[in-house]
Design a protein around this motif. Structure first.
Motif, short mmCIF file in Angstrom:
data_model
loop_
_atom_site.label_atom_id
_atom_site.label_comp_id
_atom_site.label_asym_id
_atom_site.label_seq_id
_atom_site.Cartn_x
_atom_site.Cartn_y
_atom_site.Cartn_z
N GLY A 105 2.61 7.78 -1.93
CA GLY A 105 3.06 8.56 -0.78
C GLY A 105 4.56 8.83 -0.74
O GLY A 105 4.99 9.92 -0.41
N VAL A 106 5.35 7.81 -1.06
CA VAL A 106 6.81 7.90 -1.14
C VAL A 106 7.25 7.28 -2.45
O VAL A 106 6.79 6.17 -2.80
CB VAL A 106 7.50 7.17 0.02
N ARG A 138 0.79 -1.23 0.00
CA ARG A 138 0.00 0.00 0.00
C ARG A 138 0.82 1.28 0.00
O ARG A 138 0.25 2.37 -0.10
CB ARG A 138 -0.93 0.03 1.23
N PHE A 139 2.15 1.18 0.07
CA PHE A 139 2.94 2.37 0.40
C PHE A 139 4.34 2.25 -0.18
O PHE A 139 5.03 1.25 -0.01
CB PHE A 139 3.03 2.48 1.93
N GLY A 140 4.74 3.30 -0.93
CA GLY A 140 6.11 3.36 -1.42
C GLY A 140 6.29 2.66 -2.75
O GLY A 140 5.80 1.55 -2.97
N ALA A 181 6.80 6.10 7.25
CA ALA A 181 5.66 5.39 7.83
C ALA A 181 4.37 5.87 7.16
O ALA A 181 4.16 7.07 6.97
CB ALA A 181 5.58 5.61 9.33
N ASP A 182 3.52 4.94 6.83
CA ASP A 182 2.30 5.16 6.06
C ASP A 182 1.17 5.62 6.98
O ASP A 182 0.44 4.80 7.55
CB ASP A 182 1.94 3.86 5.34
N ALA A 183 0.99 6.93 7.10
CA ALA A 183 0.00 7.47 8.03
C ALA A 183 -1.42 7.36 7.51
O ALA A 183 -2.38 7.47 8.29
CB ALA A 183 0.32 8.93 8.35
N ARG A 184 -1.61 7.13 6.20
CA ARG A 184 -2.96 6.90 5.67
C ARG A 184 -3.45 5.50 6.02
O ARG A 184 -4.56 5.33 6.54
CB ARG A 184 -2.98 7.11 4.16
N GLN A 190 4.43 1.34 13.49
CA GLN A 190 4.57 -0.11 13.56
C GLN A 190 5.29 -0.61 12.30
O GLN A 190 5.17 -0.03 11.23
CB GLN A 190 3.20 -0.78 13.64
N ASP A 191 5.99 -1.72 12.44
CA ASP A 191 6.76 -2.27 11.32
C ASP A 191 5.89 -2.47 10.07
O ASP A 191 6.37 -2.29 8.94
CB ASP A 191 7.39 -3.61 11.70
N ARG A 192 4.64 -2.82 10.24
CA ARG A 192 3.79 -3.13 9.08
C ARG A 192 3.51 -1.90 8.22
O ARG A 192 3.07 -2.03 7.06
CB ARG A 192 2.48 -3.77 9.52
N TYR A 193 3.74 -0.70 8.76
CA TYR A 193 3.50 0.52 8.00
C TYR A 193 4.80 1.19 7.52
O TYR A 193 4.74 2.24 6.87
CB TYR A 193 2.73 1.53 8.84
N VAL A 194 5.95 0.60 7.81
CA VAL A 194 7.24 1.26 7.60
C VAL A 194 8.01 0.65 6.44
O VAL A 194 8.07 -0.58 6.29
CB VAL A 194 8.09 1.20 8.89
N ILE A 195 8.59 1.52 5.61
CA ILE A 195 9.56 1.12 4.60
C ILE A 195 10.81 1.97 4.81
O ILE A 195 10.77 2.97 5.53
CB ILE A 195 9.04 1.32 3.15
N GLU A 196 11.93 1.56 4.21
CA GLU A 196 13.14 2.35 4.29
C GLU A 196 13.89 2.31 2.98
O GLU A 196 13.79 1.34 2.22
CB GLU A 196 14.03 1.88 5.44
#
Length: 308
Positions: A41-42, A11-13, A142-145, A236-242
């Motif tokens: 988002g990113v 969902r993100f990045g 982190a995916d705030a949506r 939380q880890d489930r919303y984070v990418i790097e």
């Protein structure tokens, strides 16, 4: 040729390729890039070939490019006034030896939203790597949506309509900078909704991070407990990418729908040259020098470092 979009999570990045962004882009390609940014988002771009001038020129496809703050008594390091300095080096490329500056930079390693402490919010930020340390120092996002989407309904009901007060030096205090609550009271604050409408994606996003100092109308202790609970939820880890960087790599994130924090490395031993442009939230009018005005009003002796 259409751009290539490779998702970094469900969902993100996403990583973007297939287009030369050092050259002027036609309207269709610009629109495709903006749509990808709004969806993911990113976005991350490898080996862009951008220099300072083309970095700023490409940034303009997203909207109004802010002017970086001008600090009294310090000449800017770049010829482009829109470039924020997110580095630990001086004009000669030497590592800055300033303990108070390192305290300031330590705040960048807390989860935050750029410019949430400003009345004029920032949207996209475009961070370009010019030199990187020989150690891993990724920026995390982190995916705030999605974090808002997944909140229990009871929490959504609880925070509906709430506002938070944000202060730049509150996050610096949390990172160890010697500031008191009484000093913070004299500094600029911005009041922001806890839940922000992300217009471009027609979704909602949590808008807090470590600049958020208090909840309006709530006891300080209770409000800060709520802020910490929500910040912990978003990160939380489930919303984070790097993403990590080599020279020429660039990340673009939308501050209106995600948190981020800078990579942690020994900034007394390794140089890192990162330059950022910042896009103003669409449809907002403000003076071009409002970053300079805000930092000057903070009346700190230490030099405020820009955010990553």
């Amino acid at each position: 040729m259409p751009i290539t979009v490779t998702p970094l999570s469900e969902r993100f990045g996403a990583e973007i390729s297939g287009v030369d962004i050092t050259q002027p882009l036609d309207e269709a390609t610009q629109a495709e890039i903006r749509a990808a940014q709004d969806k993911w988002g990113v976005t991350f771009w490898r080996n862009t070939g951008l220099d300072d001038a083309s970095h700023v020129a490409f940034s303009r496809i997203f909207g109004k490019v802010e002017l970086a703050p001008v600090h009294k008594g310090k000449a800017p390091r770049f010829s482009e006034p829109e470039l924020f300095d997110a580095s630990n080096v001086d004009a000669e490329g030497k590592i800055i030896d300033n303990p108070m500056r390192r305290f300031i930079n330590a705040g960048n390693r807390l989860w935050h939203i750029d410019s949430s402490y400003m009345d004029v919010r920032s949207a996209q930020a475009l961070l370009l790597c010019h030199s990187s340390p020989p150690v891993k120092a990724p920026t995390q996002f982190a995916d705030a949506r999605s974090a808002y989407d997944d909140l229990p309904q009871a929490m959504k009901d609880r925070i509906d309509g709430l506002q938070a007060r944000h202060c730049y030096f509150y996050s610096r205090m949390k990172a160890g900078y010697p500031t008191t609550e009484e000093e913070l009271d004299t500094m600029p604050h911005a009041t922001q909704p806890v839940v922000l409408d992300h217009v471009a994606s027609v979704r909602k996003s949590l808008y807090l991070g470590n600049h958020a100092r208090d909840i309006v109308g709530m006891d300080r202790e209770e409000g800060r407990a709520l802020i910490e609970e929500l910040n912990d939820w978003v990160t939380q880890d489930r919303y984070v990418i790097e993403v990590d960087y080599q020279p020429g790599d660039m990340s673009i994130w939308d501050n209106l729908c995600c948190y981020h924090r800078a990579g942690d490395f020994d900034d007394t031993a390794y140089a890192r040259d990162m330059r950022r442009t910042t896009i103003r939230e669409a449809g907002v009018e403000a003076a071009d020098d409002h970053f300079t005005t805000m930092f000057a009003a903070s009346k700190r002796k230490a030099e405020p470092a820009t955010q990553e």
